[in-house]
Scaffold this motif. Sequence first.
Motif, mmCIF file in Angstrom:
data_model
loop_
_atom_site.group_PDB
_atom_site.id
_atom_site.type_symbol
_atom_site.label_atom_id
_atom_site.label_comp_id
_atom_site.label_asym_id
_atom_site.label_seq_id
_atom_site.Cartn_x
_atom_site.Cartn_y
_atom_site.Cartn_z
ATOM 1 N N ALA A 168 0.830 -1.204 0.000
ATOM 2 C CA ALA A 168 0.000 0.000 0.000
ATOM 3 C C ALA A 168 0.867 1.258 0.000
ATOM 4 N N ASP A 169 1.980 1.232 0.742
ATOM 5 C CA ASP A 169 2.889 2.381 0.764
ATOM 6 C C ASP A 169 3.522 2.603 -0.602
ATOM 7 N N LEU A 170 3.876 1.500 -1.288
ATOM 8 C CA LEU A 170 4.454 1.634 -2.624
ATOM 9 C C LEU A 170 3.451 2.259 -3.578
ATOM 10 N N ALA A 171 2.204 1.782 -3.515
ATOM 11 C CA ALA A 171 1.162 2.358 -4.365
ATOM 12 C C ALA A 171 0.933 3.827 -4.024
ATOM 13 N N TYR A 172 1.032 4.153 -2.734
ATOM 14 C CA TYR A 172 0.841 5.542 -2.298
ATOM 15 C C TYR A 172 1.951 6.433 -2.829
ATOM 16 N N ARG A 173 3.215 5.956 -2.769
ATOM 17 C CA ARG A 173 4.331 6.761 -3.285
ATOM 18 C C ARG A 173 4.200 6.988 -4.794
ATOM 19 N N ARG A 174 3.705 5.969 -5.480
ATOM 20 C CA ARG A 174 3.485 6.132 -6.917
ATOM 21 C C ARG A 174 2.431 7.196 -7.188
ATOM 22 N N VAL A 236 4.052 11.096 6.809
ATOM 23 C CA VAL A 236 3.346 9.872 7.195
ATOM 24 C C VAL A 236 3.661 9.428 8.615
ATOM 25 N N GLN A 237 4.621 10.052 9.272
ATOM 26 C CA GLN A 237 4.970 9.656 10.648
ATOM 27 C C GLN A 237 3.829 10.019 11.584
ATOM 28 N N ASP A 318 -21.818 17.078 6.897
ATOM 29 C CA ASP A 318 -23.120 17.578 6.457
ATOM 30 C C ASP A 318 -23.004 18.285 5.114
ATOM 31 N N GLY A 319 -22.036 17.846 4.308
ATOM 32 C CA GLY A 319 -21.781 18.496 3.028
ATOM 33 C C GLY A 319 -22.749 18.105 1.934
ATOM 34 N N ARG A 320 -22.330 18.379 0.702
ATOM 35 C CA ARG A 320 -23.221 18.215 -0.445
ATOM 36 C C ARG A 320 -23.433 16.759 -0.840
ATOM 37 N N GLY A 321 -22.551 15.849 -0.399
ATOM 38 C CA GLY A 321 -22.698 14.441 -0.736
ATOM 39 C C GLY A 321 -22.390 14.170 -2.201
ATOM 40 N N PHE A 322 -22.467 12.902 -2.585
ATOM 41 C CA PHE A 322 -22.206 12.536 -3.972
ATOM 42 C C PHE A 322 -22.793 11.166 -4.256
ATOM 43 N N ASP A 323 -22.837 10.820 -5.521
ATOM 44 C CA ASP A 323 -23.364 9.533 -5.954
ATOM 45 C C ASP A 323 -22.261 8.492 -5.839
ATOM 46 N N THR A 324 -22.395 7.544 -4.909
ATOM 47 C CA THR A 324 -21.338 6.552 -4.671
ATOM 48 C C THR A 324 -21.200 5.561 -5.820
ATOM 49 N N THR A 325 -22.211 5.491 -6.701
ATOM 50 C CA THR A 325 -22.104 4.559 -7.826
ATOM 51 C C THR A 325 -21.214 5.087 -8.935
ATOM 52 N N SER A 326 -20.928 6.395 -8.904
ATOM 53 C CA SER A 326 -20.014 6.960 -9.900
ATOM 54 C C SER A 326 -19.125 7.994 -9.217
ATOM 55 N N PRO A 327 -18.248 7.541 -8.290
ATOM 56 C CA PRO A 327 -17.415 8.473 -7.525
ATOM 57 C C PRO A 327 -16.428 9.212 -8.422
ATOM 58 N N LYS A 328 -16.134 10.431 -8.012
ATOM 59 C CA LYS A 328 -15.157 11.228 -8.732
ATOM 60 C C LYS A 328 -13.751 10.829 -8.306
ATOM 61 N N ASP A 329 -12.808 11.018 -9.228
ATOM 62 C CA ASP A 329 -11.422 10.674 -8.930
ATOM 63 C C ASP A 329 -10.893 11.434 -7.726
ATOM 64 N N GLY A 330 -11.330 12.653 -7.547
ATOM 65 C CA GLY A 330 -10.794 13.495 -6.488
ATOM 66 C C GLY A 330 -11.121 13.031 -5.088
ATOM 67 N N HIS A 331 -12.093 12.129 -4.959
ATOM 68 C CA HIS A 331 -12.463 11.680 -3.620
ATOM 69 C C HIS A 331 -11.472 10.677 -3.041
ATOM 70 N N GLY A 332 -10.603 10.096 -3.837
ATOM 71 C CA GLY A 332 -9.585 9.179 -3.326
ATOM 72 C C GLY A 332 -10.143 7.925 -2.680
ATOM 73 N N LEU A 333 -11.354 7.498 -3.113
ATOM 74 C CA LEU A 333 -11.979 6.336 -2.479
ATOM 75 C C LEU A 333 -11.181 5.058 -2.731
ATOM 76 N N ALA A 334 -10.602 4.940 -3.912
ATOM 77 C CA ALA A 334 -9.835 3.735 -4.227
ATOM 78 C C ALA A 334 -8.629 3.606 -3.304
ATOM 79 N N SER A 335 -7.939 4.727 -3.071
ATOM 80 C CA SER A 335 -6.774 4.716 -2.186
ATOM 81 C C SER A 335 -7.180 4.338 -0.764
#
Length: 374
Positions: A168-174, A236-237, A318-335
């Motif tokens: 996971a750290d290697l993927a994060y550094r990439r 990261v420390q 309590d923000g604007r929320g989003f559609d979880t079925t089509s998440p935006k790249d900026g949300h970093g959900l995959a990471s």
Amino acid sequence: MARGAAIQAAIRVWGASTYRDASPEEIFTAGVNTLLADYETGLRAQGSTLVKDTPTWEDFRRQAAAVLAECALSLRGGGRGRGGAQSPAVSAAVPIPHHGVQMTELLRAGDLLKELTVRLLRGAVAGSQDPLGLMTEAVLALDRAVAAGEQRMARSYDVLLSDRIEWADLAYRRRIARDIHDHVGNGASLVHRHLELYDVLHSQDAATAHHKVTQARGVVTELLESIRRLVSDMRVQLPSARVGEAVKCFVESMDLLETSVDLQIEGDERWIPDEVGSEVFMVIRECLRNAFKHAHASRVTVRIEASRDDVRVEVQDDGRGFDTTSPKDGHGLASMAERVDALGGELAVLSRPGVGTRVQMSVPLMEALYEQAG
């Protein structure tokens, strides 16, 4: 298995006429296959992933059989004991960590095996001259064998967990390298281009040249924000005061004017190992960034609950929320999902446009296992 079942198993092996001459070890051994069948049935009733497929179950069945062989040996010799020595069968039962099998499941499986084995032992020693001595010796052997197996599994799981964190750290550094190239590198190139155009136009078209300088300033502002975010990402420390203090420091560093953060901590964070705490903190930090930057939330609540068995986190805004079925790249959900999965945990993201977002994660811990297996 009850005493009657043990007797019936022995009778099937030797016949009723020779049962009374069977030793406690022979009676116990005769009931092992039935015990293992009951063991599998009990694990399935628990919904254990140890029986999710044949290869996984066969691995753990062999380990259970090795533990039972140790108990059988302890019954040999009339309960005189073997000085705590470990049989070759148990020594050869090398546990194999399987993806998706949690340590809590392994502990529950060990408890179930002990319960079934004690029942069989009661029937096996009932007719002996020294049932209490035999039972004591056998139960001690059972505890030693199960504890040794759990300890080896804990160490194997620890190695597996370390490998996943390293990946996971290697993927994060990439990802950091990509961000530097995409945001910093491209931004710097764009600023350089605007300044080049200014040099060409300032003596011919002052208004257009001035506009190029204004554009360059805007890009520099965005560039500085990107650099600030990247530098923060690379810190990261985890502070010595654990996850909660790290979250506080991060929130303070953001100089928030329009968003309040309510941090709630339950339990003792000292149960969280440093390497796990670092990963958990980075997931929380990503949640907070999403709430600040994408959701434009006015209030965020972070709950951290630490125990000997696991750490549970919930981040709700309590923000604007989003559609979880089509998440935006900026949300970093995959990471975030990769980090939690590397820890053997679970992540859930609940959100709808206009109603805010709630992120929940649960990560198993190892402390209780080491204490019990050691």
